[in-house]
Design an enzyme around this catalytic site. Structure first.
Site, PDB file in Angstrom:
ATOM      1  N   ARG A 124       0.850  -1.204   0.000  1.00 37.69           N
ATOM      2  CA  ARG A 124       0.000   0.000   0.000  1.00 37.69           C
ATOM      3  C   ARG A 124       0.884   1.251   0.000  1.00 37.69           C
ATOM      4  O   ARG A 124       0.653   2.195  -0.753  1.00 37.69           O
ATOM      5  CB  ARG A 124      -0.925  -0.016   1.226  1.00 37.69           C
ATOM      6  CG  ARG A 124      -1.705   1.281   1.424  1.00 37.69           C
ATOM      7  CD  ARG A 124      -2.833   1.152   2.450  1.00 37.69           C
ATOM      8  NE  ARG A 124      -2.433   0.625   3.752  1.00 37.69           N
ATOM      9  CZ  ARG A 124      -3.291   0.389   4.756  1.00 37.69           C
ATOM     10  NH1 ARG A 124      -4.594   0.607   4.597  1.00 37.69           N
ATOM     11  NH2 ARG A 124      -2.865  -0.087   5.909  1.00 37.69           N
TER      12      ARG A 124
ATOM     13  N   GLU B  69     -12.768  -5.620  16.585  1.00 37.78           N
ATOM     14  CA  GLU B  69     -12.598  -4.310  15.962  1.00 37.78           C
ATOM     15  C   GLU B  69     -13.985  -3.819  15.535  1.00 37.78           C
ATOM     16  O   GLU B  69     -14.819  -4.611  15.114  1.00 37.78           O
ATOM     17  CB  GLU B  69     -11.672  -4.467  14.745  1.00 37.78           C
ATOM     18  CG  GLU B  69     -11.331  -3.167  14.065  1.00 37.78           C
ATOM     19  CD  GLU B  69     -10.193  -3.323  13.064  1.00 37.78           C
ATOM     20  OE1 GLU B  69      -9.092  -3.789  13.462  1.00 37.78           O
ATOM     21  OE2 GLU B  69     -10.410  -3.011  11.887  1.00 37.78           O
TER      22      GLU B  69
ATOM     23  N   TYR C  73       2.910   5.048  13.186  1.00 35.69           N
ATOM     24  CA  TYR C  73       3.266   3.912  14.044  1.00 35.69           C
ATOM     25  C   TYR C  73       4.766   3.635  13.951  1.00 35.69           C
ATOM     26  O   TYR C  73       5.351   3.733  12.864  1.00 35.69           O
ATOM     27  CB  TYR C  73       2.540   2.632  13.577  1.00 35.69           C
ATOM     28  CG  TYR C  73       1.107   2.461  14.031  1.00 35.69           C
ATOM     29  CD1 TYR C  73       0.558   3.183  15.088  1.00 35.69           C
ATOM     30  CD2 TYR C  73       0.288   1.510  13.392  1.00 35.69           C
ATOM     31  CE1 TYR C  73      -0.758   2.985  15.481  1.00 35.69           C
ATOM     32  CE2 TYR C  73      -1.031   1.316  13.789  1.00 35.69           C
ATOM     33  CZ  TYR C  73      -1.550   2.058  14.830  1.00 35.69           C
ATOM     34  OH  TYR C  73      -2.842   1.851  15.207  1.00 35.69           O
TER      35      TYR C  73
HETATM   36  C1  3EB Z   1      -5.277  -0.192  14.224  1.00 36.24           C
HETATM   37  O1  3EB Z   1      -5.839   0.719  14.829  1.00 36.24           O
HETATM   38  C2  3EB Z   1      -6.104  -1.412  13.931  1.00 36.24           C
HETATM   39  O2  3EB Z   1      -4.578  -1.160   7.756  1.00 36.24           O
HETATM   40  O3  3EB Z   1      -6.199  -0.048   6.804  1.00 36.24           O
HETATM   41  C3  3EB Z   1      -7.713  -0.478  11.562  1.00 36.24           C
HETATM   42  C4  3EB Z   1      -8.245   0.174  10.446  1.00 36.24           C
HETATM   43  C5  3EB Z   1      -6.521  -1.185  11.445  1.00 36.24           C
HETATM   44  C6  3EB Z   1      -7.570   0.127   9.205  1.00 36.24           C
HETATM   45  C7  3EB Z   1      -5.683  -0.592   7.802  1.00 36.24           C
HETATM   46  C8  3EB Z   1      -5.879  -1.221  10.192  1.00 36.24           C
HETATM   47  C9  3EB Z   1      -6.389  -0.577   9.098  1.00 36.24           C
HETATM   48  O4  3EB Z   1      -4.096  -0.153  13.878  1.00 36.24           O
HETATM   49  C10 3EB Z   1      -5.930  -1.925  12.585  1.00 36.24           C
END
Ligand code: 3EB
Length: 335
Positions: free
Chosen positions: A151, A321, A205
């Site tokens: 991505r 989630e 992150y």
């Molecule tokens: C997080 O908060 C949980 O990779 O597009 C949530 C929503 C999460 C979208 C993505 C990943 C994605 O990191 C994971």
């Protein structure tokens, strides 16, 4: 006219045929979860995602409709439709021998960006990603992490900046079969990103979670065809950048709902007694759906429409989630 202006609904197979007939010519997208059923022809091609539905029904249909007339705009392997204000689309790629999730994600996003550019809807607002074995290893890298690398490559290759102004709200979940399935919505104008002060933005992150960060904003608000729309990304029990409450589904549910509440508090358009709220709840193990359903009802009341799905979550320590959308009609005095 569609019955609700621009927006989204969840239907059971019992109601879908009449619903699609009433909204004929106004359907932007149909996404089926669970056991496939026959659907009458519509202005868009239905998409099926192999994730079991929990809570009684075998099938749940997510439908996106518009007030305005919808026309199909398929292009280069992408099924699309538009009402002139939003562009809806989906892409499904098979994973052939020798290909990785990284290369699939790169190809899928490259196609999506070309599709958006071709139709002049350059602003991606909301994206959903589903693929099997999301937490499995592929050549030494978890498939979800490989997905993030691909991505990222596509964002860079298409000159798209990775910042608040150009990143969509998103969800990424495991499916039981199929390859990579993505559906998305885009507009001619950008939406407004909303981050969660309790969490680090996902695109910042640390490398702890893979070589490239996920690219999504926690929520995004946009005014589309007379509706305030608030799209809430897949939200989980994460504080800062770390998963909290390992192994405790009840506490993860409470933390997730607190994160969603925190996002909703940042939109002035959210009025709990008005508008429409829809949620998709993804549970790694089906046994706690009743516990989560009770908490969701306590938080949002009986008006909220909720679909419960049994799927893997993109971090292996997350047990659930929740994603959402909230729609509220624009008051005339706003305009
Ligand atoms: C997080 O908060 C949980 O990779 O597009 C949530 C929503 C999460 C979208 C993505 C990943 C994605 O990191 C994971």
């Amino acid at each position: 006219m569609s019955e609700m202006g621009f927006g989204q609904d969840y239907l059971s197979p019992v109601g879908i045929e009449a619903y699609l007939r009433r909204n004929q010519g106004h359907v932007l997208g149909v996404i089926g979860f669970g056991r496939p059923v026959d659907l009458p022809p519509t202005s868009c091609t239905p998409l099926w995602v192999d994730i079991p539905v929990l809570g009684g029904a075998d099938t749940s249909l997510e439908v996106w409709v518009s007030d305005a007339a919808v026309s199909p705009c398929d292009h280069d392997g992408i099924h699309g439709s538009s009402d002139g204000t939003v562009l809806f689309g989906s892409v499904t790629l098979a994973q052939h021998a020798g290909e990785t999730m990284q290369s699939l994600a790169n190809q899928a996003y490259s196609r999506i960006f070309s599709f958006l550019d071709h139709h002049g809807f350059s602003h991606l607002l909301r994206v959903w990603h589903y693929f099997p074995q999301i937490n499995d290893d592929e050549h030494g890298l978890e498939r979800y992490r490989g997905f993030n690398v691909g991505r990222h490559e596509a964002f860079v290759a298409h000159g798209r900046s990775i910042s608040e102004e150009s990143v969509p709200a998103a969800s990424a979940l495991g499916s039981n079969s199929g390859s990579l399935t993505i559906y998305f919505m885009a507009a001619r104008q950008p939406g407004k990103a909303v981050e969660n002060p309790r969490q680090i933005s996902a695109y910042h992150y640390p490398q702890l979670f893979g070589p490239r960060s996920p690219i999504f904003v926690r929520a995004l608000s946009a005014t589309l065809a007379g509706q305030h729309c608030f799209f809430i990304s897949g939200t989980a029990s994460i504080v800062g950048y770390e998963t909290v409450h390992h192994g405790d589904a009840e506490k993860q549910a409470a933390e997730t709902l607190l994160n969603i509440r925190t996002l909703l508090q940042q939109t002035p358009h959210y009025q709990p007694a008005q508008g429409r709220m829809l949620l998709k709840v993804y549970l790694r193990h089906e046994e706690y759906w009743e516990m989560v359903a009770t908490k969701v009802r306590a938080e949002f009341g009986d008006q909220v429409k909720v679909v419960y799905l049994h799927s893997n979550i993109c971090r292996s320590d997350l047990l659930l989630e929740i994603e959402g959308a909230y729609f509220n009609e624009v008051e005339v005095s706003d305009e």
